[in-house]
Design an enzyme around this catalytic site. Structure first.
Site, PDB file in Angstrom:
ATOM      1  CE1 TYR A   1       3.071 -14.276  16.305  1.00 17.82           C
ATOM      2  CE2 TYR A   1       4.687 -12.838  17.343  1.00 17.82           C
ATOM      3  CZ  TYR A   1       4.347 -13.708  16.332  1.00 17.82           C
ATOM      4  OH  TYR A   1       5.251 -14.011  15.350  1.00 17.82           O
TER       5      TYR A   1
ATOM      6  N   GLY B   1      -0.760 -20.122   5.167  1.00 15.22           N
ATOM      7  CA  GLY B   1      -0.389 -18.710   5.276  1.00 15.22           C
ATOM      8  C   GLY B   1       0.519 -18.289   4.134  1.00 15.22           C
TER       9      GLY B   1
ATOM     10  CE  LYS C   1       4.200 -17.716  16.170  1.00 15.88           C
ATOM     11  NZ  LYS C   1       4.046 -18.685  15.077  1.00 15.88           N
TER      12      LYS C   1
ATOM     13  CG  ASP D   1      -3.309 -17.091   3.257  1.00 21.19           C
ATOM     14  OD1 ASP D   1      -4.217 -16.725   4.013  1.00 21.19           O
ATOM     15  OD2 ASP D   1      -2.114 -16.761   3.432  1.00 21.19           O
ATOM     16  CB  ILE D   2      -8.125 -16.648   4.251  1.00 19.23           C
ATOM     17  CG1 ILE D   2      -7.683 -17.003   5.662  1.00 19.23           C
ATOM     18  CG2 ILE D   2      -9.581 -16.221   4.203  1.00 19.23           C
ATOM     19  CD1 ILE D   2      -8.623 -17.935   6.398  1.00 19.23           C
TER      20      ILE D   2
ATOM     21  CB  ILE E   1      10.653 -10.858   8.512  1.00 23.85           C
ATOM     22  CG1 ILE E   1      10.744 -12.044   9.497  1.00 23.85           C
ATOM     23  CG2 ILE E   1      11.203 -11.243   7.146  1.00 23.85           C
ATOM     24  CD1 ILE E   1      12.133 -12.538   9.780  1.00 23.85           C
TER      25      ILE E   1
ATOM     26  N   GLY F   1       0.942 -14.586   3.161  1.00 21.64           N
ATOM     27  CA  GLY F   1       1.478 -13.653   4.153  1.00 21.64           C
ATOM     28  C   GLY F   1       2.885 -13.182   3.794  1.00 21.64           C
ATOM     29  CD  GLN F   2       7.209  -9.548   6.432  1.00 18.63           C
ATOM     30  OE1 GLN F   2       7.063 -10.088   7.534  1.00 18.63           O
ATOM     31  NE2 GLN F   2       8.038  -8.552   6.241  1.00 18.63           N
TER      32      GLN F   2
HETATM   33  C1  AKB Z   1       5.786  -9.155  15.314  1.00 20.10           C
HETATM   34  O1  AKB Z   1       6.241  -8.006  15.379  1.00 20.10           O
HETATM   35  O2  AKB Z   1       4.755  -9.510  15.887  1.00 20.10           O
HETATM   36  C2  AKB Z   1       6.547 -10.181  14.503  1.00 20.10           C
HETATM   37  C3  AKB Z   1       7.468 -11.007  15.344  1.00 20.10           C
HETATM   38  C4  AKB Z   1       8.638 -10.401  15.981  1.00 20.10           C
HETATM   39  O3  AKB Z   1       7.262 -12.175  15.488  1.00 20.10           O
HETATM   40  N1  AKB Z   1       7.292  -9.531  13.471  1.00 20.10           N
END
Ligand code: AKB
Length: 312
Positions: free
Chosen positions: A138, A8, A142, A34-35, A168, A11-12
């Site tokens: 998501y 990744g 995690k 990355d891809i 971030i 990515g950001q």
């Molecule tokens: C999101 O908004 O999905 C991310 C996070 C808080 O992990 N920036």
């Protein structure tokens, strides 16, 4: 860590962590992946899809990788649009990385968790041991990251570490598909249009962090003494917390004509399920975590650098 693979990397976070790692460990000691290779991300680079375990294995073998910063992930808002993709990348991809790590005796794997592990039943200012009942795919992925990390550490001695990152902010690379993206988008629109329409309410308050602190948190944790780590892959790290309205006011200090409107969409429910702030006492005590940027300093730095970038 003699040879590091970053997944990744486009990515950001990856696009700023990769140069920081190259600065510290040597340019050729860090293989970015990355891809697709984006403009500006220098070689060594390999195209890598983390859902393809054989491909990860081939890269690890060919480049004699002994540490992995695994950043490839689908964020919260995009994950709600496509939960299957979030599962595939965030869970199957992670499992592939851990399995390759186990098989090839990888010395260390650093992979971020997120404040998204928390949910609407989370108490105020949660610590690491608070109950985790997230509402998004998501967030679920995690929680799984943290639990699998603990499992691989306890059962296979695989040293996996991570922090629960907040939203971030950076002037270099735009985030993509997150709920906290408004806190970055607003800077671009404030400079270019003089107006921004938030997709959250003005009183929405979330934990945030400026990119240099985020990069430092990952690099510092990677180097921390093993025996000091009480929450290996689940450290809260806190830096900033502000409402959308407070961010608007801080930007208006520099751009007085900037105007904001608020039109909450589906992402509001995700934002509402996350805590306003988190307790990072453990990170401060275990590995001396200390962020550098507060709201005013971050806003000033963002605007100065973004104005320069957008005028080129
Ligand atoms: C999101 O908004 O999905 C991310 C996070 C808080 O992990 N920036």
């Amino acid at each position: 860590m003699n040879k590091i693979l970053v997944t990744g990397a486009a990515g950001q976070i990856g696009s700023e962590l990769t140069p920081a790692l190259r600065e510290k460990y040597g340019h050729d000691a860090v293989v970015a992946s990355d891809i697709q290779q984006p403009e500006g991300l220098e070689d060594p680079f390999v195209e890598l899809d983390v859902t393809d375990r054989d491909a990860i294995e081939a890269v690890v073998e060919e480049h004699e990788i002994d540490a992995i910063f695994h950043l490839a992930a689908i964020l919260s808002a995009k994950g709600e649009e496509n939960p299957g993709l979030a599962w595939d990348v965030n869970v199957n991809g992670l499992y592939n990385v851990f399995e390759v790590g186990r098989e090839y005796d990888i010395e260390k794997i650093i992979t971020p968790s997120s404040i998204a592990v928390y949910g609407s039943t989370t108490p105020d200012n949660p610590g690491e041991e608070t109950v985790l009942i997230p509402t998004t795919m998501y967030g679920i992925s995690k929680v799984l990251t943290e639990l699998l990390a603990k499992y691989y550490y306890e059962n296979y001695d695989l040293d996996v570490r991570g922090v629960r990152l907040p939203g971030i902010l950076s002037y270099k690379t735009l985030p993509g598909g997150g709920t906290t993206d408004y806190a970055v988008e607003v800077f671009y629109e404030a400079i270019e249009e003089g107006h921004y329409e938030y997709f959250v309410r003005p009183d929405t308050m979330l934990p945030m962090m400026y990119m240099p602190d985020a990069v430092n948190s990952l690099m510092q944790l990677a180097e921390a003494d093993d025996e000091d780590l009480n929450y290996r892959c689940a450290y809260n790290v806190s830096a900033l917390t502000f409402t959308a309205e407070e961010l608007t006011e801080a930007i208006q200090e520099h751009l007085p004509d900037f105007e904001a409107t608020y039109a909450p969409d589906d992402r509001q429910a995700i934002a509402d399920s996350w805590p306003d702030r988190v307790d990072d006492t453990a990170a401060r005590e275990d590995w001396d975590w200390e962020p550098e940027y507060k709201l005013d300093k971050m806003v000033e730095d963002m605007l100065t650098n973004l104005e320069r970038k957008l005028s080129n």
